[in-house]
Structures are given as structure tokens and as C-alpha cells.
Design an enzyme around this catalytic site. Structure first.
Site, PDB file in Angstrom:
ATOM      1  N   ARG A  12     -22.897 -75.622-109.210  1.00 13.54           N
ATOM      2  CA  ARG A  12     -22.063 -76.039-110.339  1.00 13.54           C
ATOM      3  C   ARG A  12     -21.935 -77.844-110.270  1.00 13.54           C
ATOM      4  NH1 ARG A  12     -16.827 -72.921-109.097  1.00 13.54           N
ATOM      5  NH2 ARG A  12     -16.064 -74.226-110.971  1.00 13.54           N
ATOM      6  N   SER A  14     -19.058 -79.679-110.206  1.00 13.43           N
ATOM      7  CA  SER A  14     -17.907 -80.079-109.356  1.00 13.43           C
ATOM      8  C   SER A  14     -18.062 -80.656-108.141  1.00 13.43           C
ATOM      9  CB  SER A  14     -16.669 -79.025-109.329  1.00 13.43           C
ATOM     10  OG  SER A  14     -17.080 -78.245-108.146  1.00 13.43           O
ATOM     11  N   LYS A  84     -15.730 -66.680-102.500  1.00 12.84           N
ATOM     12  CA  LYS A  84     -14.548 -66.037-103.283  1.00 12.84           C
ATOM     13  C   LYS A  84     -14.949 -66.061-104.773  1.00 12.84           C
ATOM     14  CE  LYS A  84     -11.421 -70.061-103.973  1.00 12.84           C
ATOM     15  NZ  LYS A  84     -11.343 -69.921-105.287  1.00 12.84           N
ATOM     16  N   ASP A  85     -15.841 -66.883-105.401  1.00 10.93           N
ATOM     17  CA  ASP A  85     -16.246 -66.531-106.714  1.00 10.93           C
ATOM     18  C   ASP A  85     -17.209 -65.574-107.265  1.00 10.93           C
ATOM     19  OD1 ASP A  85     -14.239 -68.650-107.290  1.00 10.93           O
ATOM     20  OD2 ASP A  85     -15.634 -70.280-107.402  1.00 10.93           O
ATOM     21  N   THR A 128      -0.526 -72.463-109.711  1.00 11.01           N
ATOM     22  CA  THR A 128      -1.509 -71.683-109.150  1.00 11.01           C
ATOM     23  C   THR A 128      -2.432 -71.171-110.459  1.00 11.01           C
ATOM     24  OG1 THR A 128      -2.467 -70.197-107.671  1.00 11.01           O
ATOM     25  CG2 THR A 128      -0.058 -69.775-108.793  1.00 11.01           C
ATOM     26  N   SER A 130      -4.308 -68.620-109.487  1.00 16.11           N
ATOM     27  CA  SER A 130      -4.867 -67.483-108.908  1.00 16.11           C
ATOM     28  C   SER A 130      -3.733 -66.262-108.989  1.00 16.11           C
ATOM     29  CB  SER A 130      -5.049 -67.682-107.426  1.00 16.11           C
ATOM     30  OG  SER A 130      -4.979 -66.480-106.788  1.00 16.11           O
ATOM     31  N   ARG A 132      -3.586 -63.479-107.603  1.00 23.26           N
ATOM     32  CA  ARG A 132      -3.361 -63.070-106.066  1.00 23.26           C
ATOM     33  C   ARG A 132      -2.253 -63.891-105.535  1.00 23.26           C
ATOM     34  NH1 ARG A 132      -4.239 -65.569-101.422  1.00 23.26           N
ATOM     35  NH2 ARG A 132      -6.077 -66.729-102.665  1.00 23.26           N
ATOM     36  N   ARG A 133      -2.506 -65.366-105.850  1.00 22.84           N
ATOM     37  CA  ARG A 133      -1.481 -66.162-105.165  1.00 22.84           C
ATOM     38  C   ARG A 133      -0.149 -65.962-105.578  1.00 22.84           C
ATOM     39  NH1 ARG A 133      -5.768 -71.040-105.127  1.00 22.84           N
ATOM     40  NH2 ARG A 133      -6.897 -70.389-103.073  1.00 22.84           N
ATOM     41  N   LYS A 134      -0.103 -65.979-107.016  1.00 24.04           N
ATOM     42  CA  LYS A 134       1.364 -65.836-107.740  1.00 24.04           C
ATOM     43  C   LYS A 134       1.927 -64.507-107.441  1.00 24.04           C
ATOM     44  CE  LYS A 134       3.244 -65.302-112.478  1.00 24.04           C
ATOM     45  NZ  LYS A 134       2.854 -65.402-113.971  1.00 24.04           N
ATOM     46  N   ARG A 150      -5.741 -75.143-113.323  1.00 24.22           N
ATOM     47  CA  ARG A 150      -6.878 -74.951-113.673  1.00 24.22           C
ATOM     48  C   ARG A 150      -7.565 -76.226-113.358  1.00 24.22           C
ATOM     49  NH1 ARG A 150      -9.703 -71.323-116.475  1.00 24.22           N
ATOM     50  NH2 ARG A 150     -11.293 -72.429-115.547  1.00 24.22           N
ATOM     51  N   GLY A 151      -8.900 -76.734-113.259  1.00 22.21           N
ATOM     52  CA  GLY A 151      -9.550 -77.701-113.297  1.00 22.21           C
ATOM     53  C   GLY A 151     -10.171 -78.047-111.691  1.00 22.21           C
ATOM     54  N   ASN A 152     -10.837 -79.093-111.515  1.00 23.10           N
ATOM     55  CA  ASN A 152     -11.361 -79.409-110.168  1.00 23.10           C
ATOM     56  C   ASN A 152     -10.354 -79.771-109.284  1.00 23.10           C
ATOM     57  OD1 ASN A 152     -11.014 -82.061-110.650  1.00 23.10           O
ATOM     58  ND2 ASN A 152     -13.161 -82.372-111.675  1.00 23.10           N
ATOM     59  N   THR A 155      -8.251 -83.090-110.139  1.00 27.02           N
ATOM     60  CA  THR A 155      -7.536 -82.657-111.390  1.00 27.02           C
ATOM     61  C   THR A 155      -6.176 -82.110-111.074  1.00 27.02           C
ATOM     62  OG1 THR A 155      -9.412 -82.703-112.996  1.00 27.02           O
ATOM     63  CG2 THR A 155      -7.382 -81.759-113.784  1.00 27.02           C
ATOM     64  N   ARG A 156      -6.290 -80.936-110.265  1.00 28.04           N
ATOM     65  CA  ARG A 156      -5.338 -80.359-109.728  1.00 28.04           C
ATOM     66  C   ARG A 156      -4.122 -81.138-109.071  1.00 28.04           C
ATOM     67  NH1 ARG A 156      -7.341 -74.224-107.969  1.00 28.04           N
ATOM     68  NH2 ARG A 156      -9.213 -74.176-109.427  1.00 28.04           N
ATOM     69  N   CYS A 243     -11.724 -61.628-109.340  1.00 28.20           N
ATOM     70  CA  CYS A 243     -10.862 -62.948-109.435  1.00 28.20           C
ATOM     71  C   CYS A 243      -9.350 -62.495-110.234  1.00 28.20           C
ATOM     72  CB  CYS A 243     -11.514 -64.070-110.186  1.00 28.20           C
ATOM     73  SG  CYS A 243     -13.011 -64.460-109.110  1.00 28.20           S
TER      74      CYS A 243
END
Length: 306
Positions: A12, A14, A84-85, A128, A130, A132-134, A150-152, A155-156, A243
Site C-alpha cells: 500500500r 501509506s 492484523k489486516d 478509534t 476499531s 474491538r477497541r471500542k 480513519r486515515g493514515n 491524519t489521525r 476486522c
């Protein structure tokens, strides 16, 4: 079979993806003097659709499908992913080819207002992308508010400042790799906030039938990382996770030599229904299967489908 002297790595675009791919390229060049390594970049659906939460897109392989198309046609020899992706069940003709040494698997809390996540008050907004995290945060702090992120990586971090979030949660390894570790406010303990399957690891994907690739990869693969992430992926595959579900699995060497501890977590999206357990033993795969069997008896699939 002849070892190719020119190897094409699919990546990718990024900054994090390129760091990981260049890291793999450097490892390969060091292991095979004279090997030419070329990096081929492309956008994935997950890169293109940053305007909506990942679960809303409703597609598998959000960050991998385009790279797999390039593998299928031999346009690239290897695809480099954040592990993880990479789905635990791959398309026909594709295989998980291994992983170099894993970096930190932990989640990081980043805030300009609070010195740790424990200091965040009820009613605060945490961002977030995710599920899972939420769910893990909601399980312990049901009075928090959440925003999608979202974003790289850059950006986050910009959104944290610009949109006034009280904090964001990101993978620690990503910040380490991009030399942004100083932005980490605190790390979330993995026994309580179980990381995503394969988090912190780089996943290499190859086409079936390219056995010559294995000989090239062998010197750069890390055996303990492979043991851990293979077990984690067994856990995810048997529970049909991905995911977009609240599922975590983290396998790590225990304090006793030869022993492993496997942390497992599944929950409903709101964090109210939760299964969370850790087991220690000498066989990571056996731990994964035993935990799946236990979770299935306790209704894990119905929880994940909530």
C-alpha cells in the site's frame, strides 16, 4: 527451482505500509547479497473509502484484495501487509508466507488533555476506527462517547488536535515505526485490552505454487513470532472473526521458559456481553483451540454476531 534475482514486493502507499515494505526489502537484501528488490505500490479499497467506518463497507480483504490480484498475475512476488489486516482465511491460491520479528503488539492511548486513559472522565470522547477497541473500552467505561477515526497515522494525529477529541487509540507499533513514539501518552495493558490478532507483526503473503519464495524468506522469518501469530490466526479463523468484530487474541512467551500465555477476548459491539480469558501452556496452537472450544460453549458466535 531457480531463485529469482529480482523480487517485486507489493505494498500500500501509506507511510506505515511503505516503512514495513522497505524494512522487509532491507532484511532480504542483507540476507541475500545481490538480490534486487523492487517495491510496487497500489491503493486498496480500504485506502479509498476513508469516509465511512470499516464495518459499514461490508467487504472482506479491505486492505489486501488489490495486492492479491497482483500476486495472482505474478505482477508482484510478495505482498507486504500489517498482519492484523490479513484475513485468517485467504482467497484460493493465496497463502500466508510468514512474518519477521514482531514489534510491540499493544494499543496506545494518545491525548493532549489526560496523562493516562484512567484519568479520562465519563462523557469524554475517544476516537478509534476499531470495533474491538471500542468494545473493550465500553466494557470497562460504558459512559464514554466514541467517534470514528480513519486515515493514515498522520491524519489521525491531526484529527486529535483539530476535532478536539479527548483521546485516540492507535497501534503502538505504527507510532514506533514512524518515529512518533513520543506522541504516546500511555500504553493499554494487554491483559485487559487484548490486542488484535497479529497486531505489531508484518505479514507476508505469496501465491500458491511459488515455492522458491520460501527459500528466499527463510532467513528473515522469526520463529517465536510465527508461533504466536499462527496460534492467534487459528483462534480468529475458528471463530470466523475479522476486522469488523470485537475479537482480540494475543499469544506471548510466559515467564517460565518454554511456556506461552494466550489472552483471548470476544464481545458484543457495545461491550456488554464479553468473554475474556488467559491460559498458559507449552503449545500455542493447543491453547488457541482450547480457548475457542471454551468460548464456543459459552456462546461466542452469537455474541460476535450481536
Amino acid at each position: 527451482m531457480r531463485t529469482p534475482m529480482n523480487l517485486k514486493l507489493g505494498s500500500r502507499k501509506s507511510a506505515l505500509a511503505l516503512w514495513q515494505t522497505h524494512h522487509v526489502a532491507d532484511l532480504l537484501r542483507a540476507a541475500h547479497p545481490g538480490l534486487s528488490v523492487e517495491i510496487v505500490t497500489m491503493d486498496t479499497l480500504g485506502d479509498q473509502r476513508t469516509d465511512v467506518p470499516l464495518p459499514s463497507i461490508g467487504a472482506k480483504g479491505l486492505f489486501t484484495a488489490e495486492l492479491e490480484e497482483a500476486l495472482a498475475t505474478d505482477a508482484v512476488d510478495l505482498a507486504v501487509h500489517s498482519l492484523k489486516d490479513l484475513p485468517s482465511t485467504l482467497p484460493p491460491g493465496m497463502r500466508f508466507a510468514g512474518a519477521p520479528k514482531r514489534a510491540s503488539a499493544l494499543d496506545a492511548f494518545i491525548s493532549t488533555r489526560y496523562a493516562s486513559f484512567d484519568q479520562v472522565p465519563d462523557g469524554a470522547t475517544i476516537a478509534t476506527g476499531s470495533q474491538r477497541r471500542k468494545a473493550q473500552l465500553l466494557h470497562r467505561r460504558p459512559n464514554l462517547n466514541f467517534a470514528d477515526l480513519r486515515g493514515n497515522i498522520g491524519t489521525r494525529l491531526e484529527k486529535l488536535e483539530r476535532q478536539g477529541f479527548d483521546g485516540i487509540i492507535m497501534a503502538h507499533a505504527a507510532l514506533e515505526r514512524l518515529e512518533m513514539d513520543e506522541r504516546v501518552t500511555s500504553l493499554l495493558p494487554p491483559a485487559e485490552y487484548v490486542p488484535a490478532v497479529g497486531q505489531g507483526a508484518i505479514g507476508l503473503e505469496a501465491r500458491e505454487g511459488r515455492e522458491e519464495i520460501d527459500a528466499i524468506l527463510a532467513p528473515i522469518l522469526d520463529a517465536p513470532t510465527m508461533q504466536a501469530v499462527t496460534a492467534e490466526r487459528i483462534f480468529m479463523r475458528r471463530l470466523e472473526g475479522g476486522c469488523s468484530v470485537a475479537l482480540g487474541a494475543y499469544c506471548v512467551p510466559a515467564d517460565t521458559p518454554g511456556q506461552w500465555t494466550f489472552h483471548a477476548w470476544v464481545s458484543s459491539p457495545d461491550g456488554r456481553q464479553c468473554l475474556h480469558e488467559a491460559r498458559t501452556g507449552d503449545d500455542p496452537n493447543a491453547l488457541a483451540h482450547a480457548l475457542v472450544d471454551d468460548f464456543l460453549e459459552q456462546g461466542a458466535r452469537s455474541i460476535l454476531r450481536a
